[in-house]
Scaffold this active site. Structure first.
Site, short mmCIF file in Angstrom:
data_model
loop_
_atom_site.label_atom_id
_atom_site.label_comp_id
_atom_site.label_asym_id
_atom_site.label_seq_id
_atom_site.Cartn_x
_atom_site.Cartn_y
_atom_site.Cartn_z
N HIS A 103 7.30 8.31 8.84
CA HIS A 103 7.91 8.65 7.54
C HIS A 103 9.36 9.09 7.75
O HIS A 103 9.75 9.53 8.83
CB HIS A 103 7.07 9.71 6.82
CG HIS A 103 5.96 9.06 6.05
ND1 HIS A 103 6.05 8.81 4.70
CD2 HIS A 103 4.77 8.56 6.45
CE1 HIS A 103 4.95 8.19 4.30
NE2 HIS A 103 4.15 8.03 5.34
N HIS A 150 3.41 4.84 12.72
CA HIS A 150 3.65 4.85 11.26
C HIS A 150 4.56 6.06 11.01
O HIS A 150 4.11 7.20 11.11
CB HIS A 150 2.30 4.98 10.56
CG HIS A 150 2.37 5.08 9.06
ND1 HIS A 150 2.19 4.00 8.23
CD2 HIS A 150 2.59 6.15 8.25
CE1 HIS A 150 2.28 4.40 6.97
NE2 HIS A 150 2.52 5.69 6.95
N HIS A 183 -6.78 -0.37 3.02
CA HIS A 183 -6.79 1.05 3.36
C HIS A 183 -8.11 1.66 2.87
O HIS A 183 -8.56 1.37 1.76
CB HIS A 183 -5.63 1.72 2.61
CG HIS A 183 -5.05 2.89 3.30
ND1 HIS A 183 -4.61 4.01 2.63
CD2 HIS A 183 -4.80 3.13 4.62
CE1 HIS A 183 -4.12 4.87 3.49
NE2 HIS A 183 -4.22 4.38 4.69
N ARG A 225 -8.61 -0.24 12.23
CA ARG A 225 -7.53 0.65 12.69
C ARG A 225 -7.92 2.04 12.22
O ARG A 225 -8.23 2.24 11.04
CB ARG A 225 -6.21 0.24 12.02
CG ARG A 225 -5.04 1.16 12.37
CD ARG A 225 -3.87 0.96 11.44
NE ARG A 225 -4.13 1.49 10.11
CZ ARG A 225 -3.39 1.21 9.03
NH1 ARG A 225 -2.36 0.39 9.13
NH2 ARG A 225 -3.68 1.73 7.86
N THR A 277 3.10 11.62 9.36
CA THR A 277 2.88 11.61 7.91
C THR A 277 3.96 12.32 7.11
O THR A 277 4.22 11.95 5.96
CB THR A 277 1.48 12.22 7.63
OG1 THR A 277 0.53 11.47 8.40
CG2 THR A 277 1.10 12.18 6.17
N HIS A 297 40.27 -3.46 11.70
CA HIS A 297 38.93 -4.06 11.77
C HIS A 297 38.99 -5.52 11.33
O HIS A 297 38.44 -6.41 11.99
CB HIS A 297 37.96 -3.31 10.86
CG HIS A 297 37.58 -1.95 11.37
ND1 HIS A 297 36.30 -1.49 11.38
CD2 HIS A 297 38.33 -0.95 11.90
CE1 HIS A 297 36.26 -0.26 11.89
NE2 HIS A 297 37.49 0.08 12.20
N ARG A 340 0.85 -1.20 0.00
CA ARG A 340 0.00 0.00 0.00
C ARG A 340 0.88 1.25 0.00
O ARG A 340 1.05 1.90 -1.02
CB ARG A 340 -0.95 -0.03 1.20
CG ARG A 340 -2.11 0.94 1.11
CD ARG A 340 -1.77 2.39 1.45
NE ARG A 340 -1.36 2.58 2.84
CZ ARG A 340 -0.87 3.72 3.31
NH1 ARG A 340 -0.70 4.77 2.52
NH2 ARG A 340 -0.50 3.82 4.58
N GLU A 341 1.52 1.52 1.13
CA GLU A 341 2.40 2.70 1.20
C GLU A 341 3.53 2.56 0.16
O GLU A 341 3.86 3.51 -0.54
CB GLU A 341 2.99 2.79 2.63
CG GLU A 341 4.00 3.89 2.84
CD GLU A 341 3.39 5.25 3.11
OE1 GLU A 341 2.61 5.38 4.07
OE2 GLU A 341 3.71 6.20 2.36
C1 HCA Z 1 -1.56 8.14 3.13
C2 HCA Z 1 -1.02 8.76 4.40
C3 HCA Z 1 -0.58 7.75 5.43
C4 HCA Z 1 -1.75 7.04 6.07
C5 HCA Z 1 -1.37 6.12 7.19
C6 HCA Z 1 -2.49 5.24 7.69
C7 HCA Z 1 0.22 8.57 6.48
O1 HCA Z 1 -0.76 7.83 2.25
O2 HCA Z 1 -2.74 7.97 3.00
O3 HCA Z 1 -3.56 5.20 7.07
O4 HCA Z 1 -2.31 4.59 8.72
O5 HCA Z 1 1.43 8.51 6.47
O6 HCA Z 1 -0.43 9.30 7.23
O7 HCA Z 1 0.30 6.80 4.86
CU CU Z 2 2.32 7.00 5.30
#
Ligand code: HCA
Ligand code: CU
Length: 373
Positions: free
Chosen positions: A193, A191, A70, A130, A164, A286, A10-11
């Site tokens: 980034h 989550h 999602h 979730r 995010t 090393h 997904r991501e």
């Molecule tokens: C996205 C943003 C998301 C959602 C994360 C989630 C984020 O691409 O829709 O739904 O748990 O980083 O907020 O990936």
């Molecule tokens: Cu994300």
């Protein structure tokens, strides 16, 4: 106990320029299942027909891992997810004041109602839910609490704290999770980034604070520069936190290679755990130490992730490096020759000495002729 949610499909498919075919998705999903991830986030089925097909086929494989789709806070999204037979829906909606006012022309009360209704709708169909208040890090705490509490009352099984845009630090992440936990009794996800290279550190801080599930993707794929990589997170949890999950860590390189092949994104040599250089030792000191005991210069042994350590022969080398290299190519020679080889290696300003070159050097006159011209 910590669980892993893998979002490569997904991501990861949101990585600029990346698409996976349904067949590739099935290959990746079955590797992830065998590795031992707990949830596979298989896609957002309302985005396109092939994503729908991918989510559905993955759901019907009978994996040990649970499958998540999602969804926006829209009932039709939930309907489509249901028709894919998923176990979970991941509903996301950003509740930061700025986005609510400027982009959605709404307010926290209206949006909370919408999220609540969608969650109740999904729960009525027996789905696990979730809920992710997107951009939680930059959302004011009162809104975050309000919407998360309502989500839990509506039946959400997990709340995911999404950084995010990669805007948090480990300490702030830790504090936020602790504050949320003191207000709401629910299981939290993190989550994270990687916009500032902090995704793994922030995920580990969230783990220290008590989240019970962490989102990752293979090779850290995702929007922009992606999220916490599976390999970094699992190895950090295993090696630094002594987490003893039944992950097949020896598969991690193979999974990375497959995803690199399908995504067309190369693994850079200095990528932790799976990069070409992760177990290559160079400096003479090393190499000498590692030949004695690899743990002097490895935080976990190469064998744990199904890899071998290697040594480089260049001007950094010590006598031990040369002896080891000679042994590796199955040659024994006297100390005089080793000293001569050493002088040659040290005189080579740029580049490494390959095995073929080393073999050639065993002819002493050749070494001398190379050295004196
Ligand atoms: C996205 C943003 C998301 C959602 C994360 C989630 C984020 O691409 O829709 O739904 O748990 O980083 O907020 O990936
Ligand atoms: Cu994300």
């Amino acid at each position: 106990m910590v669980e892993i949610l893998d979002s490569t499909l997904r991501e990861g498919e949101q990585t600029p320029g990346i698409t996976f075919s349904v067949e590739e998705k099935l290959t990746i999903a079955s590797l992830l299942d065998e590795f031992g991830v707990d949830i596979i986030e298989a896609g957002h089925p309302r985005v396109s027909k092939d994503i729908f097909r991918g989510v559905k086929e993955i759901s019907n494989q009978g994996y040990n891992a649970e499958i998540l789709a999602h969804c926006r806070a829209i009932k039709e999204d939930i309907d489509v997810a249901r028709s894919c037979n998923v176990d979970w829906v991941g509903i996301f909606f950003c509740v930061s004041n700025r986005r609510l006012e400027q982009q959605f022309r709404s307010n926290i009360n209206k949006v909370t109602d919408l999220i609540t209704e969608t969650i109740e709708y999904a729960k009525d169909y027996g789905l696990k839910v979730r809920y992710t208040p997107e951009d939680a890090i930059r959302t004011d705490f009162t809104s975050l609490i309000k919407v998360s509490r309502a989500a839990v009352e509506a039946g959400a099984d997990r709340i995911s704290i999404a950084d995010t845009v990669g805007a948090v630090t480990p300490t702030r992440m830790y504090d936020l999770i602790k504050s949320l936990q003191s207000e709401i009794k629910v299981k939290f996800n993190a989550h994270c980034h990687n916009d500032l290279g902090l995704a793994t550190a922030n995920a580990l801080a969230a783990y220290e604070a008590g989240v019970t599930m962490i989102d990752v993707s293979v090779n850290g794929l995702g929007e922009r520069v992606g999220i916490t990589p599976l390999s970094e997170l699992c190895l950090a949890l295993h090696s630094l936190y002594c987490v003893k999950n039944n992950w097949k860590l020896e598969m991690i390189s193979k999974i990375s290679q497959k995803v690199s092949e399908f995504s067309g994104i190369n693994i850079s040599p200095n990528t932790p755990v799976v990069g070409k250089n992760a177990f290559v030792h160079n400096a003479g000191l090393h190499v000498a130490a590692v030949l004695h005991d690899p743990s002097y210069y490895e935080v976990f042994p190469a064998e744990l992730v199904g890899r071998n350590r290697k040594f480089i022969l260049d001007k950094m080398a010590s006598i031990q490096t040369i002896k080891q290299k000679l042994q590796q190519i199955g040659v024994s020679t006297n100390n005089d020759n080793i000293t001569r080889i050493m002088r040659y290696v040290k005189s080579k300003e740029k580049g490494t000495v390959s095995d073929e070159e080393l073999r050639g050097l065993l002819n002493i006159s050749e070494i001398e002729s190379v050295m004196f011209h």
